[in-house]
Design a protein around this motif. Sequence first.
Motif, PDB file in Angstrom:
ATOM      1  N   LEU A   1      27.793  -2.460  32.954  1.00  0.00           N
ATOM      2  CA  LEU A   1      27.592  -1.995  34.328  1.00  0.00           C
ATOM      3  C   LEU A   1      26.126  -2.102  34.739  1.00  0.00           C
ATOM      4  CD1 LEU A   1      28.992  -0.753  36.795  1.00  0.00           C
ATOM      5  CD2 LEU A   1      28.466   1.505  35.851  1.00  0.00           C
ATOM      6  N   ILE A   2      25.219  -1.743  33.836  1.00  0.00           N
ATOM      7  CA  ILE A   2      23.786  -1.851  34.129  1.00  0.00           C
ATOM      8  C   ILE A   2      23.418  -3.306  34.402  1.00  0.00           C
ATOM      9  CG2 ILE A   2      21.480  -1.646  33.122  1.00  0.00           C
ATOM     10  CD1 ILE A   2      22.495   0.867  31.651  1.00  0.00           C
ATOM     11  N   ALA A   3      23.910  -4.217  33.556  1.00  0.00           N
ATOM     12  CA  ALA A   3      23.623  -5.644  33.739  1.00  0.00           C
ATOM     13  C   ALA A   3      24.218  -6.161  35.043  1.00  0.00           C
ATOM     14  CB  ALA A   3      24.164  -6.441  32.556  1.00  0.00           C
ATOM     15  N   ALA A   4      25.442  -5.721  35.362  1.00  0.00           N
ATOM     16  CA  ALA A   4      26.109  -6.180  36.590  1.00  0.00           C
ATOM     17  C   ALA A   4      25.377  -5.688  37.833  1.00  0.00           C
ATOM     18  CB  ALA A   4      27.557  -5.706  36.602  1.00  0.00           C
ATOM     19  N   ARG A   5      24.888  -4.450  37.803  1.00  0.00           N
ATOM     20  CA  ARG A   5      24.190  -3.912  38.981  1.00  0.00           C
ATOM     21  C   ARG A   5      22.806  -4.529  39.140  1.00  0.00           C
ATOM     22  NH1 ARG A   5      26.305   2.439  38.980  1.00  0.00           N
ATOM     23  NH2 ARG A   5      28.374   1.907  39.816  1.00  0.00           N
ATOM     24  N   GLN A   6      22.162  -4.867  38.032  1.00  0.00           N
ATOM     25  CA  GLN A   6      20.892  -5.579  38.132  1.00  0.00           C
ATOM     26  C   GLN A   6      21.124  -6.963  38.750  1.00  0.00           C
ATOM     27  OE1 GLN A   6      17.794  -5.158  37.951  1.00  0.00           O
ATOM     28  NE2 GLN A   6      16.999  -7.231  37.747  1.00  0.00           N
ATOM     29  N   LYS A   7      22.182  -7.631  38.324  1.00  0.00           N
ATOM     30  CA  LYS A   7      22.502  -8.940  38.896  1.00  0.00           C
ATOM     31  C   LYS A   7      22.843  -8.801  40.376  1.00  0.00           C
ATOM     32  CE  LYS A   7      25.377 -13.048  38.340  1.00  0.00           C
ATOM     33  NZ  LYS A   7      26.440 -13.712  37.552  1.00  0.00           N
ATOM     34  N   TYR A   8      23.582  -7.740  40.708  1.00  0.00           N
ATOM     35  CA  TYR A   8      23.915  -7.504  42.128  1.00  0.00           C
ATOM     36  C   TYR A   8      22.643  -7.355  42.959  1.00  0.00           C
ATOM     37  CZ  TYR A   8      25.168  -4.960  46.343  1.00  0.00           C
ATOM     38  OH  TYR A   8      25.277  -4.557  47.655  1.00  0.00           O
ATOM     39  N   ASP A   9      21.676  -6.595  42.457  1.00  0.00           N
ATOM     40  CA  ASP A   9      20.426  -6.379  43.200  1.00  0.00           C
ATOM     41  C   ASP A   9      19.713  -7.703  43.463  1.00  0.00           C
ATOM     42  OD1 ASP A   9      20.827  -3.660  43.305  1.00  0.00           O
ATOM     43  OD2 ASP A   9      19.608  -3.216  41.538  1.00  0.00           O
ATOM     44  N   VAL A  10      19.636  -8.551  42.416  1.00  0.00           N
ATOM     45  CA  VAL A  10      18.941  -9.823  42.566  1.00  0.00           C
ATOM     46  C   VAL A  10      19.713 -10.756  43.495  1.00  0.00           C
ATOM     47  CG1 VAL A  10      18.088 -11.861  41.343  1.00  0.00           C
ATOM     48  CG2 VAL A  10      17.839  -9.612  40.312  1.00  0.00           C
ATOM     49  N   VAL A  11      21.034 -10.854  43.280  1.00  0.00           N
ATOM     50  CA  VAL A  11      21.862 -11.746  44.088  1.00  0.00           C
ATOM     51  C   VAL A  11      21.872 -11.300  45.548  1.00  0.00           C
ATOM     52  CG1 VAL A  11      24.232 -12.513  44.472  1.00  0.00           C
ATOM     53  CG2 VAL A  11      23.306 -12.488  42.162  1.00  0.00           C
TER      54      VAL A  11
END
Length: 457
Positions: A85-95
């Motif tokens: 979840l942490i990795a997915a939300r970091q990717k969401y922020d960048v994307v």
Amino acid sequence: MNWWLFPEQDEFKKSFPYFGVGIVYALVVVICVAIRAVTWPDNKHVDLSFLIQAVVVPVFFLTALVLVISMAYHGTRHYTETRLLIAARQKYDVVSYARDNITLAGWSTLTPPKATRELALSMLQLEGEFPLAAKMPLKIELEESFDFTRTGQALIQVLEPLAEKLSQYRRIEAVVWVRGGDESCSDELRRVLKHYAITATRITFLSECPGYTQIAEWIKKADMYIVERLFICVDLHADEEESMWMENATALLFTNNYVKTQGEKPVYLYQPMTGITDVESKVPVYLLTETVSKPKRLWYCGLSRTQKYPLLEALDDKKMVPDRLELEISLGEHGAGYRWLMLALAADAVTYAQGDQLVATSEQNTFSMTALSSRLTRQPHYPQQKIYMMPWQAGGIAGLTLFFGILIILGSSDNSSKFISGWFIVILAIICTGFYLGAGALITWLFANKAREHMGM
């Protein structure tokens, strides 16, 4: 924004041993039934109490035991899912950040006329010959004028194609950079705008040619209020200066308040990645954001070898952008104005139905990259936590089953009325449920905290 993503995280693949637990349940029930059958009084008929004592009570206590033991399993899964979840939300922020954009509503360029007035068409090899620096004239022929300097003449010619479009906007703020110029260039631009009946609420002269960080600032402001920015870049030689790069002038209109005109499609300029010194690690992250789908062409200029080859290598690894155009090959030695001229050429490519475009440049040893498209890219959905059993839930259910198991034992005894009262039930529920619920909550916090620490949060 820091353009980085966590390494790909492993999914949780360890399945719960339901089959083994089922066998344990069957063995326990068989053993308990056998023991109760042997110890059942001979003079007593088999009734419902036999089933309760031989099956129901053991199943309740076994369930409580299984849930308590399984808290470690659920904690391990919670650890893995928290990392994901942490990795997915970091990717969401960048994307999501990469999808911020501003509309390039209009643009115009001025280059040496002998080269071609339709420079983009020839560079795209749609019309004319591909321009080569050796054959490219470097200086723009400008008429002598009593009213305007050579810079003023360049401003007049580059703004003429945009005059009608600019008249549709009422809150234009003009930003101008002129090589070797000073604040007097603002006055000259004001006179040129007045010549075309264009009103600018504010004119700002920049002493240095800006990079794409300027676009990022305008995109940020576009989230709060209407932005109408006319940027003009005039890159001319001084009269006594030797011609080394191709002279050029570019005017670009950026806005989030696009006025639609018939037969014209907007060009969206996406959030640029700027200030990058490590191209090898940052470009793959930018490409993973997929700001535009299947970009067809890369335009680049001013890149050093340590920037150019990692960029091309990253594109090759992703098998992306088969066509690449280096402006210096066509236009000659790199000039500061190329980075803005290149944006206009890439925008021409978009309007000529040449697909999405990537643009890369370098200024002061820092790399910048952005994308242009005629289509808006959809924002991703915010990553939600998966639904699965948490350790605190397993602990709470274990406490409840233990509580009901004890109640059943007490209720089935002959002296149950002596022990069971309202306060007794409340205290028993608090002790059983509270203890295991608290233990589960602690395990949940420990595994989640461990996951955050390991992810560097």
